[in-house]
Structures are given as C-alpha cells and as structure tokens.
Design a protein around this motif. Structure first.
Motif, PDB file in Angstrom:
ATOM      1  N   ASN A   1      42.747  37.758 -41.409  1.00 41.17           N
ATOM      2  CA  ASN A   1      41.516  38.420 -41.840  1.00 41.17           C
ATOM      3  C   ASN A   1      41.047  39.336 -40.711  1.00 41.17           C
ATOM      4  OD1 ASN A   1      38.581  38.799 -42.352  1.00 41.17           O
ATOM      5  ND2 ASN A   1      39.044  37.452 -44.080  1.00 41.17           N
ATOM      6  N   GLU A   2      40.476  40.474 -41.066  1.00 41.30           N
ATOM      7  CA  GLU A   2      40.053  41.432 -40.028  1.00 41.30           C
ATOM      8  C   GLU A   2      39.048  40.814 -39.054  1.00 41.30           C
ATOM      9  OE1 GLU A   2      37.884  44.731 -41.530  1.00 41.30           O
ATOM     10  OE2 GLU A   2      36.509  43.496 -42.675  1.00 41.30           O
TER      11      GLU A   2
ATOM     12  N   ASN B   1      32.652  38.273 -45.888  1.00 42.78           N
ATOM     13  CA  ASN B   1      34.015  37.782 -45.924  1.00 42.78           C
ATOM     14  C   ASN B   1      34.209  36.566 -46.804  1.00 42.78           C
ATOM     15  OD1 ASN B   1      36.440  38.607 -44.694  1.00 42.78           O
ATOM     16  ND2 ASN B   1      35.255  38.922 -42.838  1.00 42.78           N
TER      17      ASN B   1
ATOM     18  N   LYS C   1      28.886  39.630 -41.205  1.00 41.35           N
ATOM     19  CA  LYS C   1      30.055  39.653 -42.093  1.00 41.35           C
ATOM     20  C   LYS C   1      30.747  38.287 -42.134  1.00 41.35           C
ATOM     21  CE  LYS C   1      33.607  43.018 -43.230  1.00 41.35           C
ATOM     22  NZ  LYS C   1      32.994  43.497 -44.452  1.00 41.35           N
TER      23      LYS C   1
ATOM     24  N   ALA D   1      40.437  35.211 -51.961  1.00 44.38           N
ATOM     25  CA  ALA D   1      41.565  35.601 -51.100  1.00 44.38           C
ATOM     26  C   ALA D   1      41.355  36.965 -50.466  1.00 44.38           C
ATOM     27  CB  ALA D   1      42.844  35.606 -51.923  1.00 44.38           C
ATOM     28  N   GLY D   2      40.282  37.609 -50.806  1.00 44.29           N
ATOM     29  CA  GLY D   2      39.977  38.887 -50.157  1.00 44.29           C
ATOM     30  C   GLY D   2      40.596  40.074 -50.839  1.00 44.29           C
TER      31      GLY D   2
ATOM     32  N   ILE E   1      43.553  41.791 -43.338  1.00 45.18           N
ATOM     33  CA  ILE E   1      42.928  41.971 -44.651  1.00 45.18           C
ATOM     34  C   ILE E   1      41.454  42.314 -44.448  1.00 45.18           C
ATOM     35  CG2 ILE E   1      42.423  40.891 -46.869  1.00 45.18           C
ATOM     36  CD1 ILE E   1      45.412  41.170 -46.308  1.00 45.18           C
ATOM     37  N   SER E   2      41.070  43.454 -44.997  1.00 43.64           N
ATOM     38  CA  SER E   2      39.677  43.885 -44.881  1.00 43.64           C
ATOM     39  C   SER E   2      39.034  43.856 -46.258  1.00 43.64           C
ATOM     40  CB  SER E   2      39.632  45.321 -44.326  1.00 43.64           C
ATOM     41  OG  SER E   2      38.338  45.838 -44.508  1.00 43.64           O
TER      42      SER E   2
END
Lengths: 1092, 287
Positions: free
Chosen positions: B164-165, A74, A135, A66-67, B189-190
C-alpha cells in the motif's frame, strides 16, 4: 490450500470471508464500484435469487477493501443492516456498533432524520478532516441496506399502502446521507439491495424514485460464459475440478428465470460433498447421486456404480429419484432432511428431552415452516418468527422450545443451511437457541422448490381464508351483544369445527396473521384475547346447538310416552278379558281329562298286578341259576390268574434272552465292520505302496531315459552310438510308461541322432530363393521362387524331394517380373506382388492369373473366407481389401476396403462379415467390412509387436504371437481374452496350426520351433532345436495331412519333421542296432544305475 | 459501458446435417446472419476441403440429427456431417470452439444417442439443447465475444512486490535490499489512482516466480488485498505462489489467520522480512 473447504456455499449467500470463491460477476462488480465512485450510491435491484447480496458482500466489499476503487481513506468501515420489523432501529443498532456509540443515543439522534447519520459519522474517530496521518487513520464509510424490500413485506413497516414512521425516517436518513456525501464530497457510500418486484412501491417514499433513477444497477442475468465461471472457477480455486460434460449439463439443465443461481449453488455444494469434498473431479455420476439427472445419462460402469450406491439409499429417499432434475435437487435434499429430522434429533440434541414421536417431529417441522413462510399478494415469501412463537403455535405440553430447536437443527446444520441462524458442529451455543431467537428461511428458492413446503403454504392459506370467514361471523355475534341469535348455525358450526380441529389455532397463530403495526407484545395480547373470543364463540355456539337439540328431543319423548301409556292400558284390558275366558275353558277340559284318566289308571293297575305275580316266579328261578353260575365263574377266575402269572414269567425270560442275543449280534456286527475297515485300509496301503513302487520304477526309467537322451545329444566319433543311446532312451521311456509325445528331451535326442546319421536331412528345392510354399491335399510341395517360378515337388520315401515337373512361370508366360511377395490364400490360390507393385491372384491348379486393380503396394498377408468364395488381402501400407476368389471376377472393384494406420501383419477371415486384422503395433482389430466398423479386440500392455496369428476353429480360438515370446489366445465367439502362454524365448515370427493333430508350430527368432499341443496348452511343448535347423531362421511353415511339419529356412532349404515322436521311436526300433554293453552302460550312466 | 456491443466479427463454420435437420439448418443460418455472424457453409464440401474450411473459421456449429452419424462404427459414419463433426472435435484440443446443438430429443432412442454425445463432451465444446435458435445464437455470440486481456507492460521477474502506498518508505527499503541479488518488480497501490490494478497484477504475477504482499501500517488492507488477488490469479490452480509478510510492530500472526488456509503469511521484525522473502522464494523454486 487446506483440504475440505467447500467453495460453494449452497443456498445461503456468499459471505465476505468466502469472497475468494465468488466468481462470475467480475464485470458487474466493477460496474457497481464505478457507480459508487461517481454517484456515492448504488441501488441494486434484481429478481429473487439472482445473487444481489452475494455480489455486494463477496464482490463489492472485498474489491473496495483491497484498494481497487478510488476513495479518500485507505481503510473502510462497512456496516450493513436489514430493515426487519423496524428499519430505523436496525440501522441505529448497526451504526452504533460500528461507529462505537451507544445504541439508545444513536437511535434518539436518528429519530430526528436527515443528516443524523452523517453527523454521527463526523463525530466518530473514523472521520478525520485534516492531518498528516488522516489517510491512514480515517476510514471510508460504506452502508449496506440489504433486503430493502423488507420495508414493504413486513406489516410493521408498511400497511395499507402507508409506510410506518420509523421506516419513513430510515429512508429519509439514507437519502440525505447520499445527498450530503455528494454535496460535501464525504467518503460515505450507500448500497441498497432490493427485489425488483417492489420497485413500484418505492414511490411512497419521497425522493426515493429519483435516487433510484440516478444510480440504479439492475442485476443482469448471467451469460453462458459467466455461468461457466460460477461452476468451474470456485472448484479450481479450491484445488478441485469440474468435468466439462458436467458443466455443459448443468448449464443446459438450468431453468431460466427465478432461482437460477440458488438452485445451481445448492446443487454444486452437494456435488462437492458427494465427490469426496472435491478430492474427485465433479462429474455426472455425482449429479445422478443427488437426484439431478437420470442414471440413463451415465455410461455402463458409472451406472453399475450408481446402482450399487442406490441399493444403500434409505427407502424414504428413493422416491426423490423418480423425476431427477436440477430443480429437484433442492426438493430431494429438503425432503430427505424432513424425513430424517427425528433421527437427527434423537442422536444429536443431547440437551433436549426426547419425549416426542416421529409423527410429532414431522408436525414440528411442518408447523415451523408454515410459520416461517406466508403468501403475500400471491407470492410465497419468508416470514421470520421466533422459536417461542413457533413453539406456541404447536401448542403441545410435551413439545418445548428445546424440542422444536432440536428437531429443526437438521435444517440449520452447517452442512445444510436451509434455516437461519446456522448451527455449527464445533459450537454448541449455535445449536441450542433461546426462545427469542428469530428463525428465517435461508432463501425463498427453498419455498418455491420444496414441493412439500409449497403444499403446506397453500394449506395455510386455506386455513387463513376459513379463519377470516369465521372471524366475520364472530364479529357479528360480538357486535350484537353476543346475542344467541348470532351464534353459528348447526351447518356452519360443523364446517368451522372441521377447520378448528385441522388448524388448531391459538394466539401465536393469530399473531402470525396479524397485519397491524402495533408492537408485538400488544399484538400478542390482542391475539390471546381474540383467541379467547374464538373459543367462547365456538363453545357457546356448540352449547346453543346442543341445548336446542336437547329441548327438541325432550318434547318428542313426552309425546311418545303418553301414547305408549294409552296403548298399554288398552292392551292390558283386552288381555285380562281374554285370559278370563281361557281360564274357564281350561277348567272344564281339565275335569273331563281327569275323569278319563281315572278310568284308564284303574285298568292299568289290574294288568300290572298280574304281571308282577308272574315276574316274582321268574325271579326266584333266575336267582337259583345265578348262584350256580357265580360259583363256577369264581373257580375259573382263580385258574386264569395262575396261568397268567406263569405266562408273564415265561415272557420275561424270553425277552431277557432276546436282549442278550441282540447285544451279541451287535457286537459281532461291529467287529465285522472293524475288520472290514482294517482290511480295506490295509488294501489301500498296499495299493499305494505298489503304486509308489511302480511310480518309483517308472520315474527311475524315465530318469534313465532323460539321462540317455542327454547323452544321445553329444557328438561321438561313432555316430551310431547316438542312435543306440537314443534307442535305449526310447526303451527306458517305454518301460517307464512315459509318453513319447510329452518327452521333449527324448524327441530332441532322436532328432539329433538321426541328423547325425543323415537319416533326417534338409531338402534343396531349387536354385532361385523360394518366397513361399504350400502343401497341396496330395501332400506335394508347391513352391514359388523369387523369380516367379512355380515348382511342384514330391517327397521321396527316403525323405528327399524330387521335382514332379520342370518349373513354370507363375501366371502368364509373358509375366517375367520378379516377385516381391507371394502369399498362399489356399494351397491352390496365391496372392502375389511383383517388384513393380502390381498384384495378382493366381490359380495354381490351372495357372490362370488375374491382376488385382488399384494395388499400390506389396501384399503382406491374405486369408480366405470360410466358404472359400472371398479372400481378404493386406498391403504393406495398411490397406486391406476383400475380393472374390473367382479369378474371372478378380479384375472387378474390391467388395470392401479400408486403410489401417498401422502396418497389417496378418489377417483371419472369420465369418461372413468380420475379418480379424493383426497390426504391427500389437493391436488386434476386428473389421466388419459390411458396416465398415472397426472394434479393438486386443491392445498390448506395453510396446509389443505382433507378426502372425492363427485360428484354431475347433476350439473357437485365435492365437496371436508377440515379440516378447508370449502368445495370447482370444475367444472368437466373444472376443474376450483366454490364456496367455509362453511360446518361445524370443520374438515369435511364424505360426501355423495343424487341424489334424491339434498342434500349433511356432518359430522364434532364436531359431527354434515349439510344437504346442492345443488340446492341453499347459503341457510342456516339444521343441525343434537350433541344431535341427542348422542355425537358420524359418521363413514359412506348413503341415501335410499326416502331421509332418515342413519349414522353409533362410538357406533356401526345406526341412521336415514328424511331429509324432512315436514315428522316430518306431524307426529306431526297426534298425538293427546293438544294445549298450555293460561297460558302455556303466560309462554313460554310471555304476550306481543297474542295467537290470 | 454497461452493455456489450458484441462488436467482434467472426465466422462460424455451419456444418452439413442429416436430411431431417435441413430446415432447422436453414433457419439457424438466417438467425446467424441476422446476428451479424459470418457463415462458412459446409453443406456440400468434400472432406479435404471441409477440414481447411473448418480450420479457417473461428468456430463451428453442428446440429445433431436423427441419424446416428457421429458415433464411431455406426451406419452413415462417413457422411459429411459425421466427418465434419469429427474434424472439429479434433480441433477442439487446439482451442477451437465447437458448438453442438440438439434442438429436440423426442424419442427414447434419440435421448439415448444424445446422452452418448453429452457424455463425450470435451474441452472447448459447447453443448446446447435450447429449443430456440435465437437463444442458441445468443450463447454463441456471448462466448465468442469474451474479452481478451490486453497486453500491458509487464516484465518477467523473480519477485512481484505489492504494498500500500502508505508503506512506501519501508517497502522501498526491502525492495532495495532484495534487488542486490534478485529481480524485483514493485507496485504500490494508491487509493486515488485510476490504474486498473486488478488486470495488471494478474498479468504481472503470471510472469513472476512469487508474489509478495507486504504491509507495515496497512494490515487491514493487506488481508483484503491478498485474498482478492489470490482469487483473481487462480487460487489453488495458480502457478505463482503468493505470500503475505508484515511488520510485527503493527500486526500479529492472528491478524493474518484468515489467510493461512490459502497462502503463506507471516509477521516478523522489519529487518528480517527480506530474508523471509528470500527463504520463501527458495522454497518455492525447490518445489
């Protein structure tokens, strides 16, 4: 959210998909992620069953995906493996699948150890060193080595304190991967999960202890707040709920130590299903239904529901409810599955041949679980096995792999999940397994908590010990060139034969206990060879024992035969000699006997000759007589035959005649009965007709009575007309057989007519407004006025009242304070409150008075105890006290007192300890003033108020009036509700019961008084209508001992009515009133009604 | 810090007990003192003062004795222990924590009486039958030291927009369109940030009418992210509905299948997503 999703996985760990329901470890997850961010690895250790795997799969993995953690890319690539029987192969297979390389290439590369895994990752498309979209396209790598203890528990990996080469290489690669990830700052992370009891064995791997020390996370035991989250949060997330009391019971009943979480999760899973898949709040009843608590914990209604449900539980399941406990839930569940495996198999496994018995089904389950578990260093642990191996150990021709799979499926069912792999209802492929499928116990908590399985394990250990003993003896035999001298002795053979028959070992059973590190195929061949030797050893031992036995028996037999022959020869010689002597003696004796016999026979022959001559003469004479008798008998016989024929004929004629007579009699009887029935029926019809005629006549008269009653209630210029009409109505009612007491219209008409003619009129009592009155046993009225004066009145024969003496002040003469309230406790005892809030008890007979101490408000109600010694007094502020009625003791402190939150409107002193208290808010309470306990007897259904109640001792009832005009009867012996009737058309304000007549008088706000006959509450009550009260409201009422009702109205007048309408009917009859003329009759009733 | 220092100071009201529990009460008092917990002694307080003392304390502890003094209508109902029990029980409805301890139940009558108490356990009441006073006090300290959420900067809004970023450009476009007529708070979100997203998102979502997880390229992330915040914000019991919207150029409806049982999710043309969000918001407001 979709209904039916169970948020508790049961015994199996949470999966990543189920992470949405995984709660209670939030803090620990963040701590592990922090370790990963800092150290690139986390070595998670903990006790068995503390949720290590769940925490990783349902906690850490979703969290980082979920980060919520810092990482280079990522997205995440997560692959996991369990060491199983070859850790390196397992790691290679998982890495190859996820990184998209061939398995064999990957395995070959990994056999070189060290940076092999890092190299493979770097070669994959997921590691992108540079680039604008690195990324986005790149993926961080997370490797999970789950159940790392299998490196030590599997004999293929670890034997005699030494790890296998593949196990060692696997550990080497993982540690090097972490090292390189740190030094080169690669986005690679490694998580190990391992049972902490194997941590000391980690020293056999170089560097592993240092890495453990570097980044270990020891899973903490859950705190109370966290266990609460584990219980309650998943249900909330899934849209359900758990009662607080169930949570507290689960937390308190949870044993500390091993298996806390699996036992809890398993119980919660069953609770959810028992509570209709979470559609009900999970509660104690559901826990009782899964044998988690005793039913004594439930309240009465739940206990009844439990008993009803328990009656439907199969007999074999009931034994699990003997000792209910949270740890027993798993035992009960597994035991029930064991008992019902056969039925499940017969109903579900359509693809299997069903040629087994229920006992064989149990044997399959027992053997399977014995195979899937083992005791390792005194610990009960899992032991994976294939379906083929289990079937082999069972070793019965009618039991195939399909049969074993079908029988075990109940344990694999997705609703039970006690065995892996799980069987899904909607996926047939998961239900039917191939022989090489590895089966595994879902969690070791099952081994520790299923008592039967524990027992089996210990039995299996005993079998193994026996085998080891047997094996050592066999080996000695083999080592000595299979010499017969080293075969089993008779005693040992008997012992091992018992074990052999009980254990029934075969090559698969030996394979299970083969701890060597050889490949499985090789081990199986060795086991088969070993088994052959075992069988050979047993057979040869048996044969040798039998041969030795036979030889011994042969020698004994030969000796016995020789001896027998000698004895037989001797016997035969002796017998021959004796026989010869006996023959000679016999011959001599025979000769003498023959000589004597010849002499005797000669004498007899001579005698017989004489007798024969005599008999010949007698026979000739007898023959002559016999001939004569035969002729005579023949004649008599013929005569008898003729007579018999004649008598038969006569008898037949008589019988015919009798049958005809019977028939005639029967017909006559039938006709008689028919005639009787017709006559009875005719009589009945006639009686009904007469009855109907009478009824019609009665109804006619009653109708006339009612019509006349209605007319009598009209205003006429000639007021005697009212009386004449009422009198005629009475006559008609009498003719019609009507009961005056039941005719409310007639009663009202009579009252109206008498009021019109001033025969009934209100009585003025005194000038000052009367607060209350009572009627003493002599029938005199005792009234208390607002200014505190008592007046005693006598009722005159004309219906008026006259004072018996001048008014006297209540109590002492110096007490001049006006009174606010006065309540007659008995006709001679009054509780009163003065305007200045002082309260008194006054004995009217002696006019002595005592002040009640502690009063701070006005008295509103009072009641006397049945023995008259005490009384209960209620104040407006809700305070109720119990006092002695003896005035001389009134100054003492109350015997008991309490305060009610609602205003008390009436009291009833029921018995020695209980007082019924009626509250304005509609509640009827029962106050036990001895224990100072209060129980709620009646609670109104809606917002109703209550003002008065009255006891009906003869019926053991209490009548309570409500503001909606209804009246509720309550049984005094059990406080249960009885009838509820309509007492009036508006708010019921006053209520009084006359024990002499059984009449209950109710005054209502619409200025009526209903007279209810308590002997038949369904009877239409008589009503004293508004006109009789001159449109005034009733303040209080009383009955004298002749059934006359007295009512004090708000115009300060006293009105009285006889509640027996017959009294008024007699009065009308005694008046000299002219009957209605024909013209009056026709005028008031119409011509169609004949006066005659 | 992996260990809890239990540095929150609090005072516990130690309620009066029946005579049979006097020794156990004394032992518990000593254990509480050793655990650094302040004690308000309720042993000999009249009922009016007891109420004030209980209200002034952070929580209360009641030891169940042999006397059946906690049940309405029983003998001894008016004893100090019984009265204090009932006062605390009433306060439980106002987030007051009440600890009820029954260190033993050795007779059938006592078990039955304890069962009655356990059946009537209400919210914020903690019942314990641990025989050790130390374990019981550990539980008290643990419960009373639950970390309260910190006040962070969050503002009431219509839409809390999460992405997301990687999808910063397209996400900003959608937010700009929505801001013309709705209140929008957005959060990218980074992966390399030190922000404690988890806590912040939970609080901001509670102050928003709906939560939207949006993705353009980061579809894998969005699924995991949406599931995680669904869980952290109360799941089915949450007051703020959550939805996932993605660009149909980079994902299909099947990619979001794992979410459909829990929240609304949809992939659509990039240009239609603002409208989808508006429709979703309106639908939620109508409920």
């Amino acid at each position: 959210m979709k209904n039916g999703i169970c948020p508790y996985p049961g015994l199996r760990p949470f999966t990543e998909e189920e992470s949405i329901f995984f709660k209670g470890r939030d803090l620990h997850i963040r701590q592990i992620v922090k370790l990963l961010e800092q150290n690139k690895m986390a070595f998670i250790t903990g006790a068995s069953g503390d949720g290590k795997s769940s925490m990783v799969y349902a906690g850490v993995v979703p969290y980082i995906r979920a980060g919520f953690s810092k990482a280079e890319f990522n997205s995440w690539l997560v692959f996991d493996f369990k060491p199983q029987r070859n850790p390196l192969a397992s790691l290679a297979r998982s890495a190859a699948d996820e990184l998209q390389f061939s398995y064999h290439d990957t395995l070959n590369k990994m056999r070189r150890g060290f940076s092999a895994l890092v190299n493979i990752y770097k070669e994959s498309e997921f590691y992108i060193k540079n680039g604008s979209d690195a990324k986005n396209r790149g993926k961080n790598l997370l490797i999970i080595a789950d159940q790392f203890e299998e490196v030590f528990t599997m004999n293929e990996n670890f034997h005699d304190g030494t790890p296998s080469i593949d196990a060692y290489t696997c550990v080497n690669i993982l540690l090097e991967t972490v090292r390189l990830s740190i030094t080169e700052n690669l986005p690679i992370y490694v998580i190990f999960t391992m049972r902490s009891d194997y941590i000391s064995q980690c020293t056999v791997f170089k560097d592993l202890p240092e890495f453990i020390a570097y980044s270990q996370f020891f899973v903490p035991q859950l705190k109370r707040t966290e266990i609460r989250q584990v219980i309650e949060q998943p249900a909330l997330l899934a849209g359900g709920s758990v009662s607080t009391r169930l949570t507290e019971v689960l937390i308190n009943n949870l044993n500390s130590g091993f298996d806390q979480l699996p036992v809890l999760q398993h119980a919660l899973n069953l609770l959810w299903k028992t509570a209709d898949n979470g559609s009900k709040t999970l509660d104690l009843l559901h826990l009782a239904k899964i044998a988690g608590i005793h039913k004594d914990m439930l309240d009465n209604s739940e206990r009844k529901e439990f008993d009803r449900w328990f009656a439907t539980v199969p007999y074999y399941q009931k034994k699990y409810f003997d000792k209910p406990d949270l740890n027993n839930v798993l035992n009960a569940h597994a035991g029930t599955l064991f008992e019902s495996a056969y039925d499940y198999f017969m109903h579900n496994a359509n693809w299997a041949e069903k040629s087994i018995t229920p006992d064989e089904s149990k044997q399959i389950v027992e053997t399977a679980f014995k195979t899937l578990t083992k005791i390792d260093n005194n610990r009960q642990v899992r032991n994976r096995a294939t379906l083929h191996e289990i079937t082999g150990i069972i070793n019965k021709p009618n039991i195939t792999e399909a049969t074993v799979c079908g029988v075990l499926n109940i344990f694999r069912d997705e609703n039970n999940t006690l065995l892996r792999p799980f069987a899904m209802h909607d996926n047939i492929e998961t239900q039917y397994l191939s022989g090489d499928t590895i089966l595994d116990v879902t969690h070791e908590a099952l081994i520790r908590n299923w008592r039967l399985l524990s027992h089996w394990d210990h039995e299996e250990l005993e079998n193994l010990n026996e085998y080891n003993d047997f094996s050592s003896q066999m080996q000695r035999w083999i080592d000595n060139n299979r010499s017969p001298e080293f075969l089993l002795s008779t005693g040992n053979y008997a012992i091992f034969k018992q074990w052999y028959d009980r254990c029934r070992p075969n090559q698969y059973w030996l394979l299970k206990h083969d701890n060597s590190q050889r490949p499985v195929r090789e081990k199986l061949n060795a086991a088969a060879s070993r088994m052959e030797k075992c069988n050979d050893f047993m057979q040869q031992s048996n044969a040798a024992i039998l041969a030795a036995e036979q030889s011994r028996r042969r020698k004994i037999a030969a000796t016995i035969v020789a001896l027998l022959i000698f004895i037989a020869g001797l016997l035969m010689f002796s017998l021959w000699a004796m026989s010869e002597k006996r023959n000679a003696d016999l011959a001599r004796k025979d000769a003498e006997k023959q000589k004597n016999a010849a002499i005797v026979q000669k004498t007899i022959a001579e005698q017989l000759n004489d007798i024969a001559t005599q008999q010949q003469h007698r026979a000739e004479a007898a023959n002559t007589i016999a001939n004569q008798q035969r002729d005579s008998a023949r004649l008599m016989y013929n005569q008898a035959i003729a007579a018999k024929l004649e008598s038969d004929r006569a008898r037949q004629q008589a019988e015919q005649a009798r049958r005809e007579a019977d028939l005639a009699r029967k017909n006559a009887e039938d006709n008689y009965l028919l005639a009787q029935q017709q006559r009875d029926s005719a009589d009945l019809q006639r009686r009904k007709a007469l009855e109907a005629n009478d009824n019609a006549a009665r109804l006619y008269y009653v109708a006339l009575c009612n019509a006349l009653s209605m007319k009598a209630k009209n205003q006429y210029e000639d007021k005697t007309l009212n009386l004449r009409l009422a009198k005629t109505a009475c006559d008609m009612n009498h003719k019609g057989g009507g009961d005056n007491k039941k005719n409310a219209d007639l009663y009202d008409a009579m009252l109206f007519a008498m009021e019109q003619n001033n025969i009934i009129s209100p009585i003025d009592i005194q000038d000052s407004p009367v607060k209350s009155f009572a009627i003493d046993p002599a029938g005199h009225i005792v009234a208390i006025s607002e200014d505190g004066l008592i007046t005693k009145l006598r009722i005159t024969p004309s219906g008026g009242a006259e004072p018996m003496s001048s008014p006297t002040p209540l109590g002492s003469a110096d007490n001049k304070t006006p009174i606010e309230s006065a309540v007659f406790i008995t006709p001679t005892l009054v509780a009163s409150s003065s305007k200045d809030r002082r309260s008194y008890l006054t004995d009217i007979a002696t006019n002595t008075q005592a002040q009640i101490p502690g009063a701070d408000d006005y008295i509103y109600a009072a009641s006397s105890s049945p023995d008259g010694d005490r009384c209960a007094i209620a104040y407006i502020n809700g305070r109720v006290i119990v006092m002695p009625t003896d005035i001389t003791n009134a100054n003492a402190a109350p015997l008991a007192e309490t305060i009610f939150t609602s205003k008390v409107t009436d009291l009833y002193f029921h018995d020695d300890a209980n007082i019924y208290v009626l509250c304005l808010d509609g509640n009827l309470l029962k106050w036990n003033f001895k224990t100072n306990s209060i129980t709620n007897v009646l609670t109104p259904n809606s917002r109703q108020m209550t003002f008065k109640m009255a006891a009906i001792p003869a019926k053991k009832l209490l009548a309570v009036c409500y503001s909606d005009g209804t009246m509720q009867f309550v049984k005094l012996d059990n406080d249960q509700k009885a009838n509820r009737i309509v007492g009036g058309h508006s708010k019921l304000e006053n209520l009084i019961y006359d024990p002499n007549t059984g009449i209950l008088a109710l005054s209502s706000a619409d200025k009526r008084i209903s007279l209810i006959n308590t002997n038949d509450v369904n009877e239409k009550p008589l009503v004293i209508e508004e006109h009789s009260l001159d449109n005034h409201k009733v303040k209080c009422m009383g009955f004298n001992n002749k059934g006359v009702l007295f009512a004090l109205t708000d115009d300060n007048k006293l009105r009285l009515w006889d509640t027996d309408p017959g009294t008024y009917a007699d009065a009308l009859a005694s008046m000299n009133l002219s009957p209605l003329s024909d013209s009056e009759w026709n005028h008031y009733l119409g011509r169609e009604f004949s006066k005659k | 810090m992996f260990i809890n220092l239990y540095n929150r100071k609090f005072t516990i009201f130690l309620a009066a007990v029946s005579d049979d529990m006097k020794d156990i009460r004394q032992e518990l008092a000593e254990v509480l003192v050793n655990a650094g917990i302040g004690i308000a002694d309720g042993k000999s307080l009249p009922s009016a003062q007891a109420k004030a003392a209980i209200q002034a304390a952070d929580c209360s502890v009641h030891i169940l004795g042999d006397e059946d003094i906690y049940t309405l209508g029983a003998i001894g109902y008016n004893s100090p222990a019984g009265e204090q029990f009932r006062i605390a029980r009433k306060l439980c409805s106002e987030q007051f924590k009440m600890f009820v301890w029954c260190p033993y139940a050795d007779t059938a009558a006592r078990k039955s009486y304890i069962n009655n108490i356990r059946r009537d356990i209400v919210e914020n009441t903690v019942y314990s039958d641990k025989p050790s006073s130390i374990i019981f006090v550990e539980d008290i300290r643990n419960i009373m030291n639950v970390k309260q959420s910190e006040n962070r900067r969050h503002v009431p809004t219509d839409i809390f927009f999460l992405y997301n970023e990687l999808d910063n450009d397209t996400a900003s476009g959608i937010c700009n369109m929505l801001r013309d007529f709705l209140g929008v708070q957005k959060l990218g979100i980074s992966m390399s940030s030190d922000v404690d997203y988890n806590a912040f998102i939970s609080e901001q979502l509670a102050d928003s009418k709906v939560g939207i997880v949006y993705f353009n390229y980061a579809g894998d992330w969005a699924v995991s992210f949406a599931r995680q915040i669904w869980k952290d914000t109360g799941g089915s019991s949450s007051q703020t509905p959550l939805a996932v919207f993605g660009n149909s150029d980079h994902a299909t409806q099947d990619d979001l299948a794992v979410l459909k049982d829990f929240m609304e999710c949809n992939v659509d043309d990039q240009l239609r997503i603002p409208l989808d969000i508006k429709v979703f918001l309106d639908k939620q407001l109508q409920k």
